[in-house]
Design an enzyme around this catalytic site. Structure first.
Site, short mmCIF file in Angstrom:
data_model
loop_
_atom_site.label_atom_id
_atom_site.label_comp_id
_atom_site.label_asym_id
_atom_site.label_seq_id
_atom_site.Cartn_x
_atom_site.Cartn_y
_atom_site.Cartn_z
N ARG A 1 -7.55 -10.49 32.96
CA ARG A 1 -7.28 -11.92 32.85
C ARG A 1 -5.85 -12.14 32.35
NH1 ARG A 1 -8.30 -12.67 28.09
NH2 ARG A 1 -7.60 -10.53 27.92
N ARG B 1 -6.93 -16.70 43.11
CA ARG B 1 -7.54 -17.63 42.15
C ARG B 1 -6.61 -18.82 41.95
NH1 ARG B 1 -9.13 -15.44 36.45
NH2 ARG B 1 -10.07 -17.49 36.24
N GLN C 1 -15.21 -13.32 25.78
CA GLN C 1 -13.98 -12.55 25.56
C GLN C 1 -13.64 -12.44 24.08
OE1 GLN C 1 -14.15 -15.14 27.77
NE2 GLN C 1 -12.95 -14.72 29.61
N ASP D 1 -2.65 -19.71 29.59
CA ASP D 1 -2.61 -19.15 30.93
C ASP D 1 -1.49 -19.75 31.76
OD1 ASP D 1 -5.12 -17.33 31.54
OD2 ASP D 1 -5.74 -18.87 30.13
N ASN E 1 -5.36 -23.26 29.10
CA ASN E 1 -5.90 -22.01 28.55
C ASN E 1 -7.41 -22.03 28.75
OD1 ASN E 1 -5.45 -19.47 27.22
ND2 ASN E 1 -6.33 -20.35 25.36
N LYS E 2 -8.04 -20.95 28.39
CA LYS E 2 -9.49 -20.80 28.54
C LYS E 2 -10.24 -22.04 28.06
CE LYS E 2 -11.30 -18.00 29.91
NZ LYS E 2 -11.70 -18.04 31.33
#
Lengths: 335, 335
Positions: free
Chosen positions: A59, A105, A203, A244, A254-255
């Site tokens: 990731r 992606r 994670q 990200d 981000n996540k």
């Protein structure tokens, strides 16, 4: 800031550099097996690279490394071919590689990365240079530069952390936080981490706790829903998260879950730090496409169905944090 | 408000009344097996009751029912004994039952409930009445009254819900939300639910989705960390949650995660409703003791360890929502 060389004995986390080409094989750390196993997937071609990305075997920074290294892999394979590939066909090959990676992606800025390599190939062609060695050397030099700048950022993180800090982090920031924790230990700073589980992939539970423990840091796992509670109880005094994707205005993606942590941090006046790679390619957060992942990733855990019947799950992979919620961006420059 | 009788064909959720005494057996719905199996645990004595509570086989209202029905079970057992138990010994038995239940778990207000039964026993003694039939009849009448008032609250919930609403809920509110959804359907209201997973027990994923689906309601599961994101995207216009304990000032305790949802709802101006059982026993939220559950409940899922090594987990079972974050309490009166 630390003096140069002071952190040379920092133990590197496997998550810091999770993908590397050796000859005709790209070795990619299978992050989905951690903490059970430390295993590297052997990637032999573009198709396998795309597959590794789609299956989220790696990731964030790992994805970036896979992208760059996939070009290197393609170059190396040509290098060992018996006949040299004509230059125009070589450019076509680079562009084909870029296109396949771009489509793997949606949220990660693949085109921003792949266009760098395509530009190098075009530059080579324009200047009558052989594409393969020119692009390969550029990629290797580029990655070496990034490695150095990421090590610098590790030191910047350690600088932000004070003795006695209790830091909340979400998801995983690819080795840097663990390495910063290791520096802090050598500096004699007593610190503690709270790691969120980070559903649905865990994670935080699987990667962050694992790598923080590896360097001997104190880390406590909490459910994603306990953030407000630990903040209300005064158990956290700083938040550090990764990103990200960054925007020109300071917004970042981000996540999923990062956004609500940022809102809660502001509610409690807790400084909120983000590790960024500044980019001007995207103006603001609302311009970032959010990947909606398959519902089954929520509904099934460890191969076992959590919910029975035709229940839908909604799983946006990321969320956007507006810049006004960021206390300070700890930046790296990838360009 | 609905007219009386209008909702008589509402299908009752098994979670609405999950514990019931029949003769010498207390049948307790094993909520941990849902949605895989609809199974009732046979409880024969006080020790088994305490065990069911400690192992969280039932929660919230189910716990209340187990407590009340445990006294009934103890009374019924005496009733079938060959010799009548002297009155003073009977009072001692009621008090022993109360003490054991009070010590089973910290957050739920067991003493508030058990003291009601102890008072009945003392009243009987004072008035020269036989304790066993007096207390038994009181418990049965009391539970019948609660049942009627909970059905009333189901109607109140349905009243709060408007056509077109998209409601977020957390954990599980023991049948009432599903039954309200069923009423809304009959009223022709088109509504949608978001249910949070509610780590670590997944009550939202396992119970709420299951019972909402059973009545044909539309429900979408999200991770606990996606609440901020769906609110920011305008996908939710109301929040309805339950409460494990209410205070005189309107603060309440509920499953961990409720507090941060309340903060986020305020951030987005989304009305926040809570189902309460008003009580003046506790003045304010900070007076409620929060149960810290074992870390292994976070670290192990489906019998499989998520995190390796000596990582600590911190799992407060509940958090406190201050009254200023509550738009409206939808109340039931248990006294």
């Amino acid at each position: 800031m630390m003096k140069k060389g002071e952190h040379t004995n920092i133990k590197e986390s496997p998550l810091f550099w999770p993908a590397n080409v050796k000859g005709n094989v790209l070795w990619v750390l299978d992050e989905t097996l951690i903490p059970q196993r430390l295993h590297y997937i052997k990637v032999h071609n573009l198709r396998e690279s795309v597959n590794v990305i789609r299956r989220m075997k790696t990731r964030a920074f790992g994805q970036f490394l896979v992208v760059m290294n996939t070009f290197l892999l393609e170059m190396n394979k040509v290098g060992t071919a018996q006949c040299a590939i004509p230059t125009a066909r070589m450019l076509k090959r680079v562009k084909k590689t870029a296109a396949a990676l771009n489509n793997s992606r949606p949220t990660f800025p693949f085109p921003e990365v792949t266009s760098i390599v395509v530009n190098w190939a075009e530059t080579a062609l324009k200047n009558n240079l052989e594409i393969r060695p020119f692009v390969s050397k550029n990629i290797m030099g580029y990655l070496a530069g990034i490695r150095a700048r990421r090590l610098e950022r590790v030191c910047k993180i350690a600088d932000v952390i004070r003795n006695g800090d209790s830091l909340l982090t979400h998801c995983n920031v690819s080795g840097e936080l663990a390495m910063a924790a290791s520096i802090c230990q050598q500096q004699g700073k007593e610190i503690h981490f709270f790691a969120t589980e980070t559903r649905p992939y865990f994670q935080g539970a699987k990667l962050t706790c694992w790598e923080l423990k590896r360097v001997g840091a104190k880390v406590t796992l909490i459910a994603d829903n306990a953030v407000g509670s630990v903040m209300a109880d005064g158990l956290v005094n700083k938040v550090i998260v990764g990103s990200d994707r960054s925007c020109a205005n300071g917004d970042f993606a981000n996540k999923i879950g990062t956004y609500q942590i940022a809102v809660l941090a502001e509610e409690f006046g807790i400084p909120f730090y983000v590790l960024t790679q500044p980019s001007n390619k995207v103006k603001k957060g609302s311009d970032i496409p959010i990947e909606i992942r398959k519902a089954k990733e929520l509904l099934i855990h460890s191969g076992k169905r959590i919910v029975r019947g035709p229940v839908d799950g909604f799983y946006p992979g990321f969320d956007i944090v507006p810049h006004k919620l960021v206390t300070k961006a700890i930046a790296i420059d990838v360009n």
